[in-house]
Design an enzyme around this catalytic site. Structure first.
Site, PDB file in Angstrom:
ATOM      1  N   SER A 187     -34.670 -32.278  35.449  1.00  0.00           N
ATOM      2  CA  SER A 187     -36.128 -32.084  35.511  1.00  0.00           C
ATOM      3  C   SER A 187     -36.607 -31.859  36.939  1.00  0.00           C
ATOM      4  O   SER A 187     -37.674 -31.307  37.158  1.00  0.00           O
ATOM      5  CB  SER A 187     -36.846 -33.331  35.018  1.00  0.00           C
ATOM      6  OG  SER A 187     -36.882 -33.372  33.666  1.00  0.00           O
ATOM      7  N   CYS A 220     -39.175 -41.841  34.994  1.00  0.00           N
ATOM      8  CA  CYS A 220     -37.737 -42.120  34.834  1.00  0.00           C
ATOM      9  C   CYS A 220     -36.945 -40.927  34.311  1.00  0.00           C
ATOM     10  O   CYS A 220     -37.468 -40.186  33.487  1.00  0.00           O
ATOM     11  CB  CYS A 220     -37.562 -43.301  33.892  1.00  0.00           C
ATOM     12  SG  CYS A 220     -38.143 -44.791  34.690  1.00  0.00           S
ATOM     13  N   PRO A 221     -35.727 -40.706  34.780  1.00  0.00           N
ATOM     14  CA  PRO A 221     -34.989 -41.513  35.769  1.00  0.00           C
ATOM     15  C   PRO A 221     -35.355 -41.207  37.229  1.00  0.00           C
ATOM     16  O   PRO A 221     -34.856 -41.864  38.124  1.00  0.00           O
ATOM     17  CB  PRO A 221     -33.537 -41.123  35.495  1.00  0.00           C
ATOM     18  CG  PRO A 221     -33.612 -39.725  34.958  1.00  0.00           C
ATOM     19  CD  PRO A 221     -34.900 -39.640  34.192  1.00  0.00           C
ATOM     20  N   GLY A 222     -36.195 -40.199  37.493  1.00  0.00           N
ATOM     21  CA  GLY A 222     -36.638 -40.031  38.877  1.00  0.00           C
ATOM     22  C   GLY A 222     -36.453 -38.643  39.484  1.00  0.00           C
ATOM     23  O   GLY A 222     -36.520 -38.492  40.700  1.00  0.00           O
ATOM     24  N   GLY A 223     -36.252 -37.634  38.641  1.00  0.00           N
ATOM     25  CA  GLY A 223     -36.059 -36.278  39.175  1.00  0.00           C
ATOM     26  C   GLY A 223     -37.259 -35.753  39.958  1.00  0.00           C
ATOM     27  O   GLY A 223     -37.104 -35.089  40.988  1.00  0.00           O
ATOM     28  N   ASP A 239     -43.303 -46.176  34.754  1.00  0.00           N
ATOM     29  CA  ASP A 239     -42.501 -45.864  33.558  1.00  0.00           C
ATOM     30  C   ASP A 239     -41.813 -47.158  33.178  1.00  0.00           C
ATOM     31  O   ASP A 239     -41.421 -47.927  34.067  1.00  0.00           O
ATOM     32  CB  ASP A 239     -41.442 -44.783  33.905  1.00  0.00           C
ATOM     33  CG  ASP A 239     -40.878 -44.090  32.662  1.00  0.00           C
ATOM     34  OD1 ASP A 239     -40.504 -44.795  31.716  1.00  0.00           O
ATOM     35  OD2 ASP A 239     -40.819 -42.853  32.664  1.00  0.00           O
ATOM     36  N   LYS A 326     -47.027 -30.625  27.446  1.00  0.00           N
ATOM     37  CA  LYS A 326     -46.025 -30.286  26.417  1.00  0.00           C
ATOM     38  C   LYS A 326     -46.698 -29.405  25.369  1.00  0.00           C
ATOM     39  O   LYS A 326     -47.834 -29.667  24.952  1.00  0.00           O
ATOM     40  CB  LYS A 326     -45.464 -31.566  25.771  1.00  0.00           C
ATOM     41  CG  LYS A 326     -44.976 -32.609  26.783  1.00  0.00           C
ATOM     42  CD  LYS A 326     -43.783 -32.160  27.610  1.00  0.00           C
ATOM     43  CE  LYS A 326     -43.506 -33.108  28.767  1.00  0.00           C
ATOM     44  NZ  LYS A 326     -42.475 -32.674  29.691  1.00  0.00           N
TER      45      LYS A 326
HETATM   46  C1  LIG Z   1     -39.374 -36.182  30.493  1.00  0.00           C
HETATM   47  S1  LIG Z   1     -39.217 -37.821  30.994  1.00  0.00           S
HETATM   48  C2  LIG Z   1     -39.592 -37.717  32.698  1.00  0.00           C
HETATM   49  C3  LIG Z   1     -38.486 -37.159  33.524  1.00  0.00           C
HETATM   50  C4  LIG Z   1     -38.774 -37.273  35.000  1.00  0.00           C
HETATM   51  N1  LIG Z   1     -39.880 -36.448  35.403  1.00  0.00           N
HETATM   52  C5  LIG Z   1     -37.575 -36.895  35.829  1.00  0.00           C
HETATM   53  O1  LIG Z   1     -37.650 -35.881  36.520  1.00  0.00           O
HETATM   54  O2  LIG Z   1     -36.570 -37.613  35.795  1.00  0.00           O
HETATM   55  C6  LIG Z   1     -40.650 -38.545  30.352  1.00  0.00           C
HETATM   56  C7  LIG Z   1     -40.841 -40.006  30.732  1.00  0.00           C
HETATM   57  O3  LIG Z   1     -42.188 -40.370  30.396  1.00  0.00           O
HETATM   58  C8  LIG Z   1     -42.182 -41.739  30.079  1.00  0.00           C
HETATM   59  N2  LIG Z   1     -43.434 -42.048  29.381  1.00  0.00           N
HETATM   60  C9  LIG Z   1     -43.871 -41.574  28.202  1.00  0.00           C
HETATM   61  N3  LIG Z   1     -45.082 -42.093  27.913  1.00  0.00           N
HETATM   62  C10 LIG Z   1     -45.409 -42.912  28.937  1.00  0.00           C
HETATM   63  C11 LIG Z   1     -46.525 -43.731  29.246  1.00  0.00           C
HETATM   64  N4  LIG Z   1     -47.573 -43.832  28.421  1.00  0.00           N
HETATM   65  N5  LIG Z   1     -46.529 -44.412  30.404  1.00  0.00           N
HETATM   66  C12 LIG Z   1     -45.498 -44.326  31.276  1.00  0.00           C
HETATM   67  N6  LIG Z   1     -44.403 -43.561  31.028  1.00  0.00           N
HETATM   68  C13 LIG Z   1     -44.361 -42.880  29.887  1.00  0.00           C
HETATM   69  C14 LIG Z   1     -40.905 -41.942  29.274  1.00  0.00           C
HETATM   70  O4  LIG Z   1     -40.502 -43.281  29.333  1.00  0.00           O
HETATM   71  C15 LIG Z   1     -39.938 -40.995  29.982  1.00  0.00           C
HETATM   72  O5  LIG Z   1     -39.141 -41.691  30.917  1.00  0.00           O
END
Ligand SMILES: C[S@@+](CC[C@H](N)C(=O)[O-])C[C@H]1O[C@@H](n2cnc3c(N)ncnc32)[C@H](O)[C@@H]1O
Length: 378
Positions: A187, A220-223, A239, A326
């Site tokens: 990501s 998460c995971p932090g990209g 997160d 999305k």
């Molecule tokens: C697509 S992943 C993010 C990837 C991240 N941008 C990366 O580059 O690693 C989506 C994240 O959104 C988090 N998430 C979804 N709804 C959330 C909320 N209401 N509050 C905080 N985190 C949320 C999920 O736990 C998940 O880790």
């Protein structure tokens, strides 16, 4: 010129067509969009060809969500003689403005992939012929229009030009970025591409510099955090998942296991200044924001995310935001439009700048950038 050629992600031709049809009509230019499923492009033919050059300037490429590239083109060249494809191109460009460079391309797709080797080889003699015919400057120029020859097959091609300040800076509209080996997720490339596309190169260091504060919702995971940390920012990650340990070890990251819809940054006093917008109208701008950057990649309903982002920006919690929306399965363009309308109506175009794009690294999502416009004190 006859119309516009837009590259898009294969499978998104209908969204790209619906968008250009509507955006061109808003500019007073009518026409019809021709699409082919999975072709990776849309051709929009204007009923009045004399409008094409003006339309190319009037449309804002960075607000055309589904278009990866925007090119004014002449009629499709067909039945090209494989022994001489240069002469028809030279004839087609005789009336074009002088260009600074040439890209020989093909739309992204399995069928056109084999053409790319030919495109690369063909560029060299074509460039020489265009220079000899005074259709290209002898030095590549950043400001002059860029010529495009887009092969659909080895005997058919669109020829046209794009404006360098209103088009993608990437060949084929595709940002080919290297995956950083230390990044915790793929990501990361989405945020990197958004920064490369939305922030002019000569402003990136000033707008994302060491010591700035960022918030990453759904981190998460932090990209995405990785991209901010490598630019020296201090990041609050929100997160309830786990953040990559090497990011935590930098000392630049704080992890909050909160709900991204409830999290608030540490608030400071914001002074609101009255300044003038580009038309000389008075607008209220925050002297400081609570954090510099908000990024958000939460998997959530797009209008919920759009509303949250609008609230953060409106309350001056952040100066700039980059976030993903999305996409639903159907009527993707209309869903995107509703979200952008929500943002624009809440924030207004007087004080804010909006950009949105279906990036190369995006799949069923788009990426949006909104920022407080830079202001001049009264
Ligand atoms: C697509 S992943 C993010 C990837 C991240 N941008 C990366 O580059 O690693 C989506 C994240 O959104 C988090 N998430 C979804 N709804 C959330 C909320 N209401 N509050 C905080 N985190 C949320 C999920 O736990 C998940 O880790």
């Amino acid at each position: 010129m006859k119309g516009l050629l837009l590259y898009c992600r294969p499978g998104f031709e209908n969204d790209c067509a619906a968008e250009i049809q509507e955006q061109a009509a808003d500019c007073g230019c009518y026409g019809f969009a021709k699409t082919e499923r999975q072709s990776g492009y849309v051709y929009f033919e204007c009923y009045d060809p004399s409008q094409v050059a003006a339309l190319l300037k009037q449309l804002n490429f960075f607000r055309l969500v589904f278009a990866r590239q925007l090119i004014a083109v002449s009629e499709l060249l067909t039945d090209l003689d494989v022994n001489d494809r240069i002469t028809p191109v030279l004839n087609a460009v005789a009336q074009y403005p002088l260009c600074g460079d040439i890209w020989v391309e093909a739309p992204e797709g399995d069928e056109t992939k084999p053409l790319l080797t030919f495109c690369r080889k063909f560029t060299v003699p074509l460039r020489a012929a265009l220079r000899k015919g005074n259709r290209l400057t002898s030095k590549e120029s950043d400001r002059k229009p860029r010529m495009h020859v887009c092969f659909l097959s080895n005997q058919s091609a669109f020829v046209g030009y794009s404006l360098t300040n209103n088009s993608s800076p990437f060949y084929m509209g595709i940002a080919r970025l290297k995956f950083p080996p230390k990044a915790p997720s793929r990501s990361t490339l989405k945020l990197d591409e958004a920064i490369q596309l939305f922030i002019p190169k000569d402003e990136q260091e000033q707008r994302l510099h060491p010591g700035m504060k960022g918030v990453d919702l759904g981190a998460c995971p932090g990209g995405w955090t990785y991209q901010l940390v490598r630019r020296g920012l201090f990041v609050s990650c929100v997160d309830n998942g786990a953040i990559d340990q090497s990011l935590m070890d930098t000392g630049q990251v704080k992890h909050y296991t909160d709900d991204g819809f409830k999290f608030q940054p540490l608030l400071r006093n914001v002074t609101w200044l009255t300044a003038k917008d580009e038309y000389g109208e008075k607008v209220q701008y925050p002297e400081h924001t609570h954090v510099n950057w908000l990024v958000c990649d939460m998997i959530e309903k797009p209008h919920r995310v759009a509303k949250l982002m609008a609230d953060w920006l409106e309350h001056a919690y952040c100066r700039e935001a980059i976030f993903n929306l999305k996409l639903p399965m159907k009527r993707r363009y209309y869903a995107v439009k509703e979200c952008l309308d929500l943002l624009i109506s809440q924030l207004g175009e007087q004080a804010f700048e909006f950009q949105a794009k279906h990036l190369y690294h995006d799949r069923e999502e788009i990426t949006v950038h909104v920022r407080w416009k830079p202001f001049k004190r009264k």
